[in-house]
Design a protein around this motif. Structure first.
Motif, PDB file in Angstrom:
ATOM      1  N   PRO A   1      -0.173   5.062  -6.781  1.00  0.00           N
ATOM      2  CA  PRO A   1       0.315   3.800  -7.356  1.00  0.00           C
ATOM      3  C   PRO A   1       1.829   3.634  -7.218  1.00  0.00           C
ATOM      4  N   TYR A   2       2.586   4.721  -7.429  1.00  0.00           N
ATOM      5  CA  TYR A   2       4.035   4.615  -7.288  1.00  0.00           C
ATOM      6  C   TYR A   2       4.432   4.342  -5.839  1.00  0.00           C
ATOM      7  N   VAL A   3       3.893   5.118  -4.901  1.00  0.00           N
ATOM      8  CA  VAL A   3       4.242   4.947  -3.487  1.00  0.00           C
ATOM      9  C   VAL A   3       3.860   3.550  -3.012  1.00  0.00           C
ATOM     10  N   ASN A   4       2.684   3.077  -3.384  1.00  0.00           N
ATOM     11  CA  ASN A   4       2.255   1.738  -2.959  1.00  0.00           C
ATOM     12  C   ASN A   4       3.141   0.647  -3.540  1.00  0.00           C
ATOM     13  N   GLU A   5       3.567   0.810  -4.785  1.00  0.00           N
ATOM     14  CA  GLU A   5       4.470  -0.169  -5.407  1.00  0.00           C
ATOM     15  C   GLU A   5       5.804  -0.220  -4.673  1.00  0.00           C
TER      16      GLU A   5
ATOM     17  N   ARG B   1       6.371   0.687  -1.568  1.00  0.00           N
ATOM     18  CA  ARG B   1       6.147   0.149  -0.221  1.00  0.00           C
ATOM     19  C   ARG B   1       6.036  -1.377  -0.239  1.00  0.00           C
ATOM     20  N   GLU B   2       5.437  -1.923  -1.272  1.00  0.00           N
ATOM     21  CA  GLU B   2       5.311  -3.384  -1.366  1.00  0.00           C
ATOM     22  C   GLU B   2       6.670  -4.056  -1.537  1.00  0.00           C
ATOM     23  N   GLU B   3       7.628  -3.353  -2.108  1.00  0.00           N
ATOM     24  CA  GLU B   3       8.959  -3.912  -2.338  1.00  0.00           C
ATOM     25  C   GLU B   3       9.868  -3.805  -1.115  1.00  0.00           C
TER      26      GLU B   3
ATOM     27  N   ASP C   1       9.996  -5.842   7.724  1.00  0.00           N
ATOM     28  CA  ASP C   1      10.231  -5.229   9.026  1.00  0.00           C
ATOM     29  C   ASP C   1      10.008  -3.720   9.020  1.00  0.00           C
ATOM     30  N   ARG C   2       9.752  -3.147   7.847  1.00  0.00           N
ATOM     31  CA  ARG C   2       9.452  -1.711   7.753  1.00  0.00           C
ATOM     32  C   ARG C   2       7.945  -1.531   7.868  1.00  0.00           C
ATOM     33  N   ILE C   3       7.479  -1.073   9.008  1.00  0.00           N
ATOM     34  CA  ILE C   3       6.050  -0.885   9.218  1.00  0.00           C
ATOM     35  C   ILE C   3       5.705   0.581   8.993  1.00  0.00           C
ATOM     36  N   ASN C   4       4.654   0.814   8.231  1.00  0.00           N
ATOM     37  CA  ASN C   4       4.166   2.162   7.932  1.00  0.00           C
ATOM     38  C   ASN C   4       5.260   3.110   7.440  1.00  0.00           C
ATOM     39  N   PRO C   5       5.964   2.758   6.375  1.00  0.00           N
ATOM     40  CA  PRO C   5       6.990   3.669   5.880  1.00  0.00           C
ATOM     41  C   PRO C   5       6.353   4.960   5.355  1.00  0.00           C
TER      42      PRO C   5
END
Length: 157
Positions: free
Chosen positions: A82-86, A88-90, A94-98
């Protein structure tokens, strides 16, 4: 448990002598992740009945109160992802697959094939702190402990 800044913290369960494991996670930016508490037992009835934990805390049980493969997979699902996905959404579009990095010590439950595969499937790279170096390299062991204790109002005495 009390909110940060509370003037008084009551002690509940003074006679409760159960052993628990508390797993704390922190981000590079200093954000404390919701903690994981593991109680000893085989069913939900072993969990404290009179304590209302915050919804984002991962409170569970194992037969020994130690982390194991299933409890770590649950921690990944309930706290890390949940933290990583949150985050990544922010990020800008232009950042693909961080990629993300998760730092663990070398405890066996942190290195199971299923846990490593779960991390890999979510583009999270595990890094392992070598044995006998956690006090030097693991973030929570080198962070000012009074800050961590104050954040969760954990008694330090």
């Amino acid at each position: 448990m009390e909110e940060k800044g509370s003037k008084q913290v009551s002690i509940a369960g003074v006679d409760d002598k159960r052993q628990i494991t508390l797993l704390l996670g922190i981000t590079k930016s200093g954000t404390l992740l919701p903690p994981k508490q593991i109680y000893v037992g085989k069913a939900e009835r072993c969990l404290p009945q009179k304590v209302e934990f915050p919804d984002d805390w991962d409170v569970t049980f194992t037969e020994t109160h130690w982390s194991n493969e299933l409890s770590m997979l649950r921690y990944i699902d309930n706290v890390i992802l949940p933290y990583v996905n949150e985050v990544r959404e922010e990020l800008p579009f232009d950042r693909i697959n961080p990629k993300a990095i998760a730092i663990f010590d070398i405890f066996a439950a942190h290195r199971t094939d299923s846990l490593l595969e779960k991390l890999k499937s979510h583009d999270i790279q595990p890094l392992f702190v070598p044995a006998a170096y956690t006090d030097k390299l693991q973030p929570l062991d080198v962070t000012e402990k009074t800050h961590i204790m104050d954040e969760y109002r954990i008694p330090t005495g």
